[in-house]
Design an enzyme around this catalytic site. Structure first.
Site: not given
Ligand code: NAD
Length: 382
Positions: A144, A179, A181-182, A185
């Site tokens: 991302t 975050s 989540y990021h 990644k």
């Protein structure tokens, strides 16, 4: 090519599987259906009714004669991953199958641990499986743009030439994600880069922007092929969420000042970017990074675009500035490179009023499915 689409039941994966199948590739889908379970957990839904995966692929076969094989299972189970790789012997493994909501990853410790375990372990299993079973297979991994954060310098595609104390090197571009989540990644990217170096596998990390839209030529062929469309405060992305809010008489919920600027792209370009990456594989041992977005917009700018079209369509949404539930800069420099996919043939579908109108008109047909209380942000970063 034989292509596995992991996460092929999801928002990006399903239209990608259909598109690649339509282009003549031999496609199979791997998915554990967890996204549908998360809808139940959050008491949420896709605004478009979505058929079961079995029904979806059966309809695809009926309409086109093309078969998409389905493997229902979890990437965090290595035996399963290895089995599928042995059976399929893929040329490319397209990896969408991760928990992809930043707010979901910030709910509490359980959701942080779930997100990072699911994403990091699943990805490790994929890269180890490639090394062990199909070493020539090209990993096309969805990363991302959020991995980079918002540095005060232009964002390059993966790497940055640095001069330091009289010496020069090309180094991975610094990552400042916003975050858990990021961050997952970022961990994936590092793991893949290392695997390319030590095992010589080939990989492309696609740092994708925020995807808007829902239809492609293929998903429009029949209601059973419809794509999911999220609008809730947890999974709904800006633009799609604003469009849906505008049709139900809700304010467009801009977080904070709305100066947050991000890269965006149409779902129609997502599917094409995957095709481009798959058909132009990285070399053995190469960790290639493409920034996969076509335009950048501020959140306030997007809300204004949606407000204009919604007014033309007879709605009257206001733009509301909510206390920002996230910890992020609301006014910052943003410039990111995105030439590599265009150099390989991407012709972007740009965001204009007609694109917003088309999504809005589809949404209107299903607006009775909207669960209104889900539209507001429910998760705070603090
Ligand atoms: P999605 O949640 O709609 O789809 C993900 C799919 O993966 C779901 O069908 C889910 O069931 C499956 N999945 C998750 N964990 C799995 C596991 N352990 N094993 C097997 N299947 C699993 O998400 P999406 O919007 O389609 O995003 C796809 C990918 O693209 C994600 O990796 C996401 O981070 C990335 N991405 C998406 C966007 C966006 O705007 N949607 C933007 C940038 C990057």
């Amino acid at each position: 090519m034989n292509i596995i689409v992991a996460g092929g039941d999801g928002f990006c994966g399903w239209p990608t599987a259909l598109y690649l199948s339509n282009k003549g590739h031999d496609v199979s889908i791997l998915d554990n259906m967890v996204r549908r379970d998360i809808d139940n957990e959050l008491h949420s839904n896709s605004i478009t009714p979505i058929a079961d995966l079995e029904e979806r692929v059966a309809k695809w076969k009926e309409l086109t004669g093309k078969e998409i094989r389905v493997y229902e299972g979890d990437l965090t189970h290595y035996d399963f991953v290895k089995q599928v790789l042995k059976l399929e012997q893929p040329d490319a493994f397209v990896h969408f199958a991760e928990q992809r909501s930043a707010p979901y990853s910030m709910i509490d410790l359980d959701h942080i641990v779930y997100t990072q375990t699911n994403n990091v372990v699943g990805n490790l299993n994929v890269i180890y499986g490639i090394k062990e079973v199909v070493p020539d297979c090209h990993l096309v991994k969805l990363g991302t743009m959020g991995e980079y954060g918002t540095p005060n310098i232009p964002i390059e595609e993966g790497y940055l030439e640095v001069e330091h104390k009289g010496r020069k090197d090309v180094l991975p571009f610094p990552k400042q994600p916003g975050s858990f989540y990021h961050l997952s990644k970022v961990h994936d990217s590092h793991n893949i880069m290392f695997a390319c170096k030590i095992w010589g596998i080939r990989a492309t990390d696609l740092n994708q922007g925020i995807v808007y839209g829902l239809d492609t030529e293929e998903t429009k062929m029949d209601p059973v092929l419809a794509n999911r469309l999220d609008y809730d405060g947890v999974f709904g992305t800006a633009l799609n969420r604003f469009i849906i809010q505008s049709t139900i008489g809700h304010d467009l919920t801009v977080y904070g000042k709305g100066g947050q600027t991000r890269g965006f792209l149409s779902i129609k370009d997502t599917v094409r970017c995957i095709e481009i990456a798959a058909e132009n594989p990285a070399d053995r041992g190469e960790f290639r990074v493409f920034n996969q977005f076509t335009e950048d917009f501020s959140v306030q700018g997007l809300a204004e675009k949606v407000q204009k079209v919604a007014k033309e369509e007879g709605f009257n949404p206001e733009i509301a500035h909510l206390d920002n539930p996230r910890v992020e800069l609301e006014d910052h420099f943003y410039a990111a490179e995105n030439t590599k996919l265009k150099d390989l043939g991407l012709e972007p579908h740009l965001l204009d009023d007609e694109v917003i109108r088309e999504i809005l008109q589809t949404v209107v047909k299903h607006k009775d499915r909207v669960i209104e209380e889900n539209v507001m942000p429910q998760v705070s970063w603090k």
